[in-house]
Motif scaffolding. Structure first.
Motif, PDB file in Angstrom:
ATOM      1  N   ILE A 136     -93.702 -28.329 118.894  1.00 58.51           N
ATOM      2  CA  ILE A 136     -93.620 -29.790 118.818  1.00 58.51           C
ATOM      3  C   ILE A 136     -92.175 -30.249 119.031  1.00 58.51           C
ATOM      4  CG2 ILE A 136     -93.801 -31.742 117.222  1.00 58.51           C
ATOM      5  CD1 ILE A 136     -96.290 -30.455 116.085  1.00 58.51           C
ATOM      6  N   ILE A 137     -91.233 -29.445 118.552  1.00 57.58           N
ATOM      7  CA  ILE A 137     -89.823 -29.808 118.674  1.00 57.58           C
ATOM      8  C   ILE A 137     -89.442 -30.017 120.136  1.00 57.58           C
ATOM      9  CG2 ILE A 137     -87.457 -28.975 118.302  1.00 57.58           C
ATOM     10  CD1 ILE A 137     -88.572 -27.421 115.866  1.00 57.58           C
ATOM     11  N   THR A 138     -89.931 -29.137 120.998  1.00 57.54           N
ATOM     12  CA  THR A 138     -89.548 -29.208 122.408  1.00 57.54           C
ATOM     13  C   THR A 138     -90.629 -29.813 123.297  1.00 57.54           C
ATOM     14  OG1 THR A 138     -90.373 -26.984 122.786  1.00 57.54           O
ATOM     15  CG2 THR A 138     -88.030 -27.210 122.226  1.00 57.54           C
ATOM     16  N   LYS A 139     -91.709 -30.276 122.679  1.00 58.03           N
ATOM     17  CA  LYS A 139     -92.812 -30.879 123.429  1.00 58.03           C
ATOM     18  C   LYS A 139     -93.351 -29.940 124.509  1.00 58.03           C
ATOM     19  CE  LYS A 139     -91.252 -35.610 122.769  1.00 58.03           C
ATOM     20  NZ  LYS A 139     -90.042 -35.507 122.034  1.00 58.03           N
ATOM     21  N   SER A 140     -93.451 -28.659 124.181  1.00 56.17           N
ATOM     22  CA  SER A 140     -93.989 -27.705 125.155  1.00 56.17           C
ATOM     23  C   SER A 140     -95.508 -27.703 125.094  1.00 56.17           C
ATOM     24  CB  SER A 140     -93.444 -26.301 124.891  1.00 56.17           C
ATOM     25  OG  SER A 140     -94.098 -25.727 123.788  1.00 56.17           O
ATOM     26  N   GLY A 141     -96.130 -26.967 125.981  1.00 59.86           N
ATOM     27  CA  GLY A 141     -97.578 -26.936 126.076  1.00 59.86           C
ATOM     28  C   GLY A 141     -98.236 -25.924 125.169  1.00 59.86           C
ATOM     29  N   LEU A 142     -97.520 -25.402 124.191  1.00 62.88           N
ATOM     30  CA  LEU A 142     -98.088 -24.384 123.304  1.00 62.88           C
ATOM     31  C   LEU A 142     -98.835 -24.965 122.112  1.00 62.88           C
ATOM     32  CD1 LEU A 142     -95.073 -21.918 123.333  1.00 62.88           C
ATOM     33  CD2 LEU A 142     -97.293 -21.587 124.419  1.00 62.88           C
ATOM     34  N   ILE A 143     -98.886 -26.273 122.023  1.00 63.94           N
ATOM     35  CA  ILE A 143     -99.513 -26.912 120.865  1.00 63.94           C
ATOM     36  C   ILE A 143    -101.009 -26.625 120.820  1.00 63.94           C
ATOM     37  CG2 ILE A 143     -99.976 -29.128 119.760  1.00 63.94           C
ATOM     38  CD1 ILE A 143     -97.205 -30.005 120.817  1.00 63.94           C
TER      39      ILE A 143
ATOM     40  N   PHE B 166    -102.148 -16.392 125.750  1.00 63.62           N
ATOM     41  CA  PHE B 166    -101.737 -15.684 126.956  1.00 63.62           C
ATOM     42  C   PHE B 166    -101.479 -16.656 128.106  1.00 63.62           C
ATOM     43  CE2 PHE B 166    -102.422 -13.265 130.854  1.00 63.62           C
ATOM     44  CZ  PHE B 166    -101.546 -12.213 130.651  1.00 63.62           C
ATOM     45  N   ALA B 167    -102.460 -17.528 128.373  1.00 67.06           N
ATOM     46  CA  ALA B 167    -102.341 -18.443 129.517  1.00 67.06           C
ATOM     47  C   ALA B 167    -101.179 -19.421 129.332  1.00 67.06           C
ATOM     48  CB  ALA B 167    -103.647 -19.205 129.709  1.00 67.06           C
ATOM     49  N   LEU B 168    -101.073 -20.002 128.142  1.00 65.29           N
ATOM     50  CA  LEU B 168     -99.998 -20.970 127.906  1.00 65.29           C
ATOM     51  C   LEU B 168     -98.640 -20.287 127.809  1.00 65.29           C
ATOM     52  CD1 LEU B 168    -101.807 -23.366 125.421  1.00 65.29           C
ATOM     53  CD2 LEU B 168    -101.343 -23.724 127.859  1.00 65.29           C
ATOM     54  N   GLY B 169     -98.626 -19.050 127.315  1.00 66.55           N
ATOM     55  CA  GLY B 169     -97.374 -18.305 127.271  1.00 66.55           C
ATOM     56  C   GLY B 169     -96.841 -18.048 128.669  1.00 66.55           C
ATOM     57  N   ILE B 170     -97.726 -17.627 129.569  1.00 68.16           N
ATOM     58  CA  ILE B 170     -97.325 -17.393 130.969  1.00 68.16           C
ATOM     59  C   ILE B 170     -96.840 -18.691 131.607  1.00 68.16           C
ATOM     60  CG2 ILE B 170     -98.212 -16.826 133.285  1.00 68.16           C
ATOM     61  CD1 ILE B 170     -97.919 -14.334 131.742  1.00 68.16           C
ATOM     62  N   SER B 171     -97.621 -19.763 131.427  1.00 67.31           N
ATOM     63  CA  SER B 171     -97.235 -21.025 132.081  1.00 67.31           C
ATOM     64  C   SER B 171     -95.930 -21.573 131.519  1.00 67.31           C
ATOM     65  CB  SER B 171     -98.348 -22.062 131.968  1.00 67.31           C
ATOM     66  OG  SER B 171     -98.475 -22.512 130.638  1.00 67.31           O
ATOM     67  N   ASN B 172     -95.691 -21.392 130.228  1.00 65.43           N
ATOM     68  CA  ASN B 172     -94.444 -21.887 129.650  1.00 65.43           C
ATOM     69  C   ASN B 172     -93.247 -21.021 130.014  1.00 65.43           C
ATOM     70  OD1 ASN B 172     -94.614 -24.372 127.990  1.00 65.43           O
ATOM     71  ND2 ASN B 172     -96.361 -23.270 127.148  1.00 65.43           N
TER      72      ASN B 172
ATOM     73  N   PHE C 108     -85.178 -22.141 123.900  1.00 62.07           N
ATOM     74  CA  PHE C 108     -86.077 -22.207 122.745  1.00 62.07           C
ATOM     75  C   PHE C 108     -87.533 -22.151 123.198  1.00 62.07           C
ATOM     76  CE2 PHE C 108     -88.356 -24.550 119.359  1.00 62.07           C
ATOM     77  CZ  PHE C 108     -88.089 -23.674 118.314  1.00 62.07           C
ATOM     78  N   ASN C 109     -87.848 -22.894 124.240  1.00 67.88           N
ATOM     79  CA  ASN C 109     -89.196 -22.866 124.796  1.00 67.88           C
ATOM     80  C   ASN C 109     -89.536 -21.489 125.335  1.00 67.88           C
ATOM     81  OD1 ASN C 109     -91.036 -24.881 124.631  1.00 67.88           O
ATOM     82  ND2 ASN C 109     -90.489 -25.855 126.557  1.00 67.88           N
ATOM     83  N   LEU C 110     -88.586 -20.850 125.952  1.00 65.06           N
ATOM     84  CA  LEU C 110     -88.785 -19.516 126.498  1.00 65.06           C
ATOM     85  C   LEU C 110     -89.103 -18.520 125.377  1.00 65.06           C
ATOM     86  CD1 LEU C 110     -88.745 -17.876 129.123  1.00 65.06           C
ATOM     87  CD2 LEU C 110     -86.318 -17.454 128.703  1.00 65.06           C
ATOM     88  N   ILE C 111     -88.398 -18.628 124.278  1.00 65.41           N
ATOM     89  CA  ILE C 111     -88.640 -17.752 123.124  1.00 65.41           C
ATOM     90  C   ILE C 111     -90.040 -17.983 122.570  1.00 65.41           C
ATOM     91  CG2 ILE C 111     -87.957 -17.303 120.727  1.00 65.41           C
ATOM     92  CD1 ILE C 111     -85.036 -17.812 121.687  1.00 65.41           C
ATOM     93  N   LEU C 112     -90.433 -19.251 122.441  1.00 67.33           N
ATOM     94  CA  LEU C 112     -91.781 -19.549 121.957  1.00 67.33           C
ATOM     95  C   LEU C 112     -92.851 -19.021 122.910  1.00 67.33           C
ATOM     96  CD1 LEU C 112     -91.428 -23.169 120.533  1.00 67.33           C
ATOM     97  CD2 LEU C 112     -91.721 -21.050 119.260  1.00 67.33           C
ATOM     98  N   ALA C 113     -92.596 -19.108 124.201  1.00 71.22           N
ATOM     99  CA  ALA C 113     -93.553 -18.593 125.184  1.00 71.22           C
ATOM    100  C   ALA C 113     -93.691 -17.076 125.064  1.00 71.22           C
ATOM    101  CB  ALA C 113     -93.124 -18.988 126.591  1.00 71.22           C
TER     102      ALA C 113
END
Length: 154
Positions: A108-115, A32-38, A47-52
């Protein structure tokens, strides 16, 4: 407020489904927290938006998986309720968590904070898998509405 003694007793049972259930709650909070922040930080990266958005959706699915009492009190659709009710065994829970983890490992592909959420989802899946392989039955945490409350839902 849950008593620390009750939680300590649950962890002392050495049932991996209890560990997994608590890791699932941590995973839900992280998703939840990382989804909101991303969502906020990746408005220009589709792509990052979809993952979030997936991460946010996973957090709500996890909430209903780990706290089944909510199916009774929250207005949800019949198809959603039936879907969540299918995820009752340790193997099914492990499979659902590994699917969610694989989706978020794509971060990992986009180096987002969802890892971080992907890591916790993976640990949760592993705990449910260990519980299943050891033949431990699923035991819901009393603190999270298990032991009697969960049986009312089925």
């Amino acid at each position: 407020m849950p008593s620390m003694q009750g939680i300590k007793e649950e962890f002392a049972t050495r049932n991996f489904s209890i560990y997994a259930q608590w890791l699932g709650i941590l995973s839900m909070i992280l998703c939840f927290a990382l989804g909101i922040s991303n969502i906020v930080t990746s408005l220009l990266d589709p792509f990052n938006l979809i993952l979030a958005i997936f991460s946010l959706c996973f957090s709500f699915v996890i909430l209903f998986i780990e706290v089944p009492f909510l199916l009774r009190i929250c207005p949800t659709s019949t198809s959603f309720d039936n879907f969540i009710r299918k995820i009752t065994t340790n193997f099914m829970r492990a499979a659902s968590y590994i699917i969610m983890a694989v989706v978020l490992w794509l971060a990992i592909i986009t180096k987002s904070g969802l890892i971080a959420a992907a890591v916790f989802l993976t640990f949760t899946a592993l705990c449910y898998l260990i519980a299943a392989l050891k033949g431990q039955s699923f035991v819901g945490s009393k603190t999270l509405g298990g032991q009697g409350v969960a049986q009312m839902i089925v």
